[in-house]
Design an enzyme around this catalytic site. Sequence first.
Site, PDB file in Angstrom:
ATOM      1  N   ASP A  32      -4.854 -14.687   3.691  1.00 54.08           N
ATOM      2  CA  ASP A  32      -4.536 -14.378   2.757  1.00 54.08           C
ATOM      3  C   ASP A  32      -6.027 -13.934   2.498  1.00 54.08           C
ATOM      4  OD1 ASP A  32      -3.007 -14.156   0.397  1.00 54.08           O
ATOM      5  OD2 ASP A  32      -5.332 -13.833  -0.056  1.00 54.08           O
ATOM      6  N   TYR A 149       2.081   4.722   2.100  1.00 53.46           N
ATOM      7  CA  TYR A 149       3.167   3.675   1.788  1.00 53.46           C
ATOM      8  C   TYR A 149       4.200   3.752   2.269  1.00 53.46           C
ATOM      9  CZ  TYR A 149       5.122  -0.142   0.163  1.00 53.46           C
ATOM     10  OH  TYR A 149       5.896  -1.576  -0.499  1.00 53.46           O
ATOM     11  N   LYS A 153       4.834   1.709   6.064  1.00 54.42           N
ATOM     12  CA  LYS A 153       6.267   0.917   6.128  1.00 54.42           C
ATOM     13  C   LYS A 153       7.609   1.135   7.127  1.00 54.42           C
ATOM     14  CE  LYS A 153       4.846  -1.917   2.687  1.00 54.42           C
ATOM     15  NZ  LYS A 153       4.781  -3.381   3.427  1.00 54.42           N
TER      16      LYS A 153
END
Length: 249
Positions: A32, A149, A153
């Site tokens: 992260d 996006y 995806k």
Amino acid sequence: MKIALITGGAGAVGSATARMLAADGFSIVIVDRIAEAAESLADELRRDYGMDAIAEPVDLSDLAALAPLMERVATRFGRLDCLVNNAGRTGASQIAEVDLDEWHDILTINLTAPMMLVKAGLPLMRCAGGGSIVNVASRVYLSGTGVGYTSSKTGLIGLTRALAVQLGKDHIRVNAVAPSFLNSPFNKGIVESNVGLADAFSKITPLERLGTPEDVAGAIAFLASDRASFITGDVLHVCGGAQLAPQPV
């Protein structure tokens, strides 16, 4: 000892997935960009589940950092059994307003980084005798939303299928989960700027509620487990049935 690496590991879906995989006996590598959140989750996993857990503060937009990340996993564990490509970002919504730098950043984080992590982690998975890769895609590949996006995806699902074909001989399964709109911090800004959107998603969902990070984590944990040993190249919709309906506008 099985090892799972989760990107975006300190976020809502990532942390829920880390807890479920730790409960299933995996040691966890939490990747992260927010170091403090990753360290806090690693401490929690060690305390609550008795599993080894380490934090790796890496920004996936820095593609040069990905091979060294896998080298550190190799040094620490010597194997990798599960890779969860969960990290992602939104943006580049309207075609007339797309900024090319933003477009490239979305594709880098959502599509290129997962591909490069698989490439860098492949020797470790082969050493383990196989494993599972789970890519976190989105229901938007069925209906479309923001151009950046949706493109990233949809590409991730294509990557999933290509990898499933190529890596089957290595006993590596590759699948995707495609969540619908979630009740999560990731979507807080979208909800606040689009009044009524959350309600609209609930209304098109046969189960009549929004999904949660735990819903997605449960699907990921299943695909990572031996219970899914004959499933590869598939897309598991975590949508409460919303994959059957058009995108609300």
